[in-house]
Design an enzyme around this catalytic site. Structure first.
Site, short mmCIF file in Angstrom:
data_model
loop_
_atom_site.label_atom_id
_atom_site.label_comp_id
_atom_site.label_asym_id
_atom_site.label_seq_id
_atom_site.Cartn_x
_atom_site.Cartn_y
_atom_site.Cartn_z
N GLY A 103 -7.30 -0.86 7.99
CA GLY A 103 -5.92 -1.13 8.42
C GLY A 103 -5.73 -0.80 9.89
N GLN A 138 3.08 -7.50 45.95
CA GLN A 138 1.96 -6.66 45.52
C GLN A 138 2.33 -5.78 44.33
OE1 GLN A 138 0.63 -4.56 49.01
NE2 GLN A 138 -0.46 -6.34 49.81
N PRO A 155 8.35 10.51 1.17
CA PRO A 155 9.38 11.09 2.04
C PRO A 155 8.90 12.38 2.73
CG PRO A 155 10.37 10.36 -0.02
CD PRO A 155 8.89 10.16 -0.16
N PHE A 179 0.87 -1.18 0.00
CA PHE A 179 0.00 0.00 0.00
C PHE A 179 0.91 1.23 0.00
CE2 PHE A 179 -2.62 3.07 2.50
CZ PHE A 179 -3.84 2.97 1.83
N GLU A 204 -0.09 4.32 10.24
CA GLU A 204 -1.55 4.30 10.04
C GLU A 204 -2.23 5.36 10.91
OE1 GLU A 204 -3.51 0.93 8.88
OE2 GLU A 204 -1.70 -0.17 8.29
N GLY A 205 -1.58 6.50 10.97
CA GLY A 205 -2.09 7.62 11.77
C GLY A 205 -1.40 7.62 13.12
N1 COS Z 1 -13.71 6.85 4.25
C1 COS Z 1 -14.08 7.38 3.05
N2 COS Z 1 -13.95 8.69 2.77
C2 COS Z 1 -13.41 9.49 3.72
C3 COS Z 1 -13.02 9.00 4.98
C4 COS Z 1 -13.19 7.62 5.22
N3 COS Z 1 -12.81 7.11 6.40
N4 COS Z 1 -12.53 10.03 5.71
C5 COS Z 1 -12.63 11.14 4.96
N5 COS Z 1 -13.16 10.80 3.76
C6 COS Z 1 -13.45 11.71 2.66
C7 COS Z 1 -14.37 12.81 3.16
O1 COS Z 1 -15.71 12.42 3.03
C8 COS Z 1 -14.02 13.97 2.24
O2 COS Z 1 -14.72 13.79 1.01
P1 COS Z 1 -15.20 15.08 0.14
O3 COS Z 1 -13.98 15.78 -0.28
O4 COS Z 1 -15.97 14.47 -0.98
O5 COS Z 1 -16.03 15.90 1.08
C9 COS Z 1 -12.55 13.75 1.97
O6 COS Z 1 -12.26 12.39 2.27
C10 COS Z 1 -11.67 14.63 2.82
O7 COS Z 1 -12.10 14.50 4.13
P2 COS Z 1 -11.43 15.34 5.27
O8 COS Z 1 -11.04 16.71 4.79
O9 COS Z 1 -12.33 15.25 6.44
O10 COS Z 1 -10.11 14.56 5.50
P3 COS Z 1 -9.66 14.26 6.89
O11 COS Z 1 -9.62 15.55 7.63
O12 COS Z 1 -10.46 13.16 7.50
O13 COS Z 1 -8.17 13.76 6.70
C11 COS Z 1 -6.43 13.29 8.19
C12 COS Z 1 -7.17 14.36 7.43
C13 COS Z 1 -5.24 13.95 8.88
C14 COS Z 1 -7.31 12.64 9.22
C15 COS Z 1 -5.97 12.23 7.18
O14 COS Z 1 -5.16 12.84 6.22
C16 COS Z 1 -5.22 11.14 7.86
O15 COS Z 1 -5.83 10.17 8.32
N6 COS Z 1 -3.87 11.25 7.95
C17 COS Z 1 -3.05 10.18 8.45
C18 COS Z 1 -2.62 9.40 7.29
C19 COS Z 1 -2.07 8.08 7.70
O16 COS Z 1 -2.65 7.35 8.47
N7 COS Z 1 -0.92 7.80 7.13
C20 COS Z 1 -0.29 6.55 7.35
C21 COS Z 1 -0.36 5.76 6.09
S1 COS Z 1 -0.06 4.08 6.30
S2 COS Z 1 1.69 3.96 7.10
#
Ligand code: COS
Length: 399
Positions: A251, A288, A137, A132, A372-373
């Site tokens: 995930g 304890q 970077p 995935f 994953e966040g």
């Molecule tokens: N499932 C489907 N669609 C989703 C969703 C979900 N869980 N979460 C958000 N969306 C969609 C929203 O509906 C929105 O759609 P529209 O543009 O049509 O309105 C769009 O995505 C953007 O949503 P939003 O602006 O709310 O995005 P977020 O604020 O939720 O995202 C964070 C910001 C920081 C939460 C996100 O970028 C994130 O999770 N970052 C961490 C990334 C990560 O985990 N990286 C590790 C990768 S694997 S090592």
């Protein structure tokens, strides 16, 4: 964000089938995974043979529909498998999580019939591996801000860019690559592509020197003008961010379930060691303060498990679950680090070397609060949901 109905019909009893799934996963993990874990960790070697075995027993793609080679399991059942694999070895658990939740799950949800038929049976059987490729970077938490570009050509798309920290990137047969088609559209310009890793222009390099997950393959990937047909796109142009976020919903659940396994392994190892090890003429379990360490681990393990089961139950009911999954991921990953640290304390000096699994638990757990966040991102997701205020993006300092 849509609110789920939290009046779940949960009776805290697993069904007979779920109990059987958990028991057989425990037996498999003890027989096939645990005995290899220390040597693979020491060697820093990705165990392809074990990945194939995970496929043979149906642990890769377990929630995928049977018609595509999966087992059609519910999410609670899948979580129970992941917990047991995670108790034995988080590197093996990584294979299950990436292959199932991030790759196969995304293809099943977003793929065309042709894409499903081409990839899912091979991914579920373990014949093919997937990765995935979202993170770059310069792009981690800010997942929408990708530099990898997809440019329209006459015959399809050309993809160029770099990806970082990609689990299984060196061993995968297919990569889900996220790329920007039009920077002006920001997250609405993103697209996801199914990229065979044999494609010309795909190259990867192993990342060495990791604190933990040493027998999990981790890659830096370079994508150099990879030519793909239109049919390689997963979903439509503009769906990329949703594909990524929905994959991460699953995930993160899988990571959380694996961390429940780490907590459980810490409890098991600590109880056993504390009853065996004698000081001042009695087993250290008599003290304890040692019991306090163990009691804290047990409470954290059970609380983490309940949060995972709630997220799984919401998924099984098809309800919104992003926030509840964040809670499970946040809590379970932090609990795994804390339990592993406490388990080393119970083991004393013996816990500092790899005769016991606890030092590996700590090293392997540490990354789970990052990938994953990060824990901070999950707190912001939970806080935004509670307050309605998005605190993720600080006010610009540019005036
Ligand atoms: N499932 C489907 N669609 C989703 C969703 C979900 N869980 N979460 C958000 N969306 C969609 C929203 O509906 C929105 O759609 P529209 O543009 O049509 O309105 C769009 O995505 C953007 O949503 P939003 O602006 O709310 O995005 P977020 O604020 O939720 O995202 C964070 C910001 C920081 C939460 C996100 O970028 C994130 O999770 N970052 C961490 C990334 C990560 O985990 N990286 C590790 C990768 S694997 S090592």
């Amino acid at each position: 964000m849509d609110q789920p109905d939290l009046n779940l019909n949960m009776d805290f009893q697993l069904t007979d089938e779920q109990r059987l799934i958990s028991e057989s996963a425990r037996e498999f993990a003890d027989r096939e995974i645990l005995p290899r874990a220390r040597d693979s960790d020491r060697a820093g070697r990705f165990d392809r043979e074990l990945a194939s075995k995970l496929g043979e027993v149906g642990y890769l793609g377990a929630p995928v529909a049977e018609e595509y080679g999966g087992r059609g399991l519910d999410y609670i059942g899948y979580g129970l498998i992941v917990e047991q694999v995670g108790r034995a070895d988080s590197s093996a658990r990584t294979v299950v999580s990436v292959q199932t939740s991030l790759v196969a799950g995304s293809i099943e949800r977003w793929g065309s019939e042709e894409q499903k038929r081409e990839w899912l049976p091979r991914l579920c059987s373990g014949e093919a591996l997937g990765c995935f490729a979202l993170t770059e970077p310069d792009t981690g938490s800010d997942a929408a801000n990708l530099r990898t570009r997809a440019t329209k050509t006459e015959s399809g798309w050309a993809i160029s860019g770099n990806k970082m920290w990609i689990s299984m990137g060196n061993v995968a047969d297919v990569a889900l690559v996220f790329a920007q088609t039009d920077p002006a559209k920001k997250h609405k310009g993103l697209a996801c592509f199914l990229v065979p890793t044999a494609s010309e222009g795909y190259s990867s390099e192993e990342i060495h020197g990791k604190l933990g997950l040493r027998s999990s393959d981790t890659a830096e990937i370079s994508l150099d003008e990879i030519e793909l047909p239109d049919q390689a796109m997963l979903g439509e142009v503009g769906d990329g961010f949703k594909v990524a976020m929905s994959a991460l919903d699953n995930g993160r659940y899988s990571v959380a379930a694996g961390c429940v396994g780490i907590c459980d392994g810490c409890v098991e190892a600590s109880v056993s060691y504390a009853k065996e090890r004698r000081q001042f003429g009695v087993p250290i379990a008599s003290f304890q303060l040692v019991q306090e360490l163990i009691a804290d681990m047990i409470v954290k393990r059970d609380a983490a498990r309940m949060l995972v089961w709630r997220a799984g139950a919401l998924k099984d009911e098809g309800q919104p679950n992003t926030v509840q999954t964040s809670m499970a991921k946040l809590y379970a990953t932090e609990a795994a680090v804390e339990c592993a640290n406490a388990a080393i304390q119970v083991h004393g000096g013996a816990g500092y070397v790899d005769d016991y699994p606890v030092e590996r638990y700590l090293r392997d757990a540490r990354v789970t609060t990052l990938y994953e966040g990060t824990s901070q991102i999950h707190k912001l997701i939970i806080g935004r949901d509670a307050t309605g205020i998005n605190a993720m993006v600080p006010p610009s300092h540019d005036g």
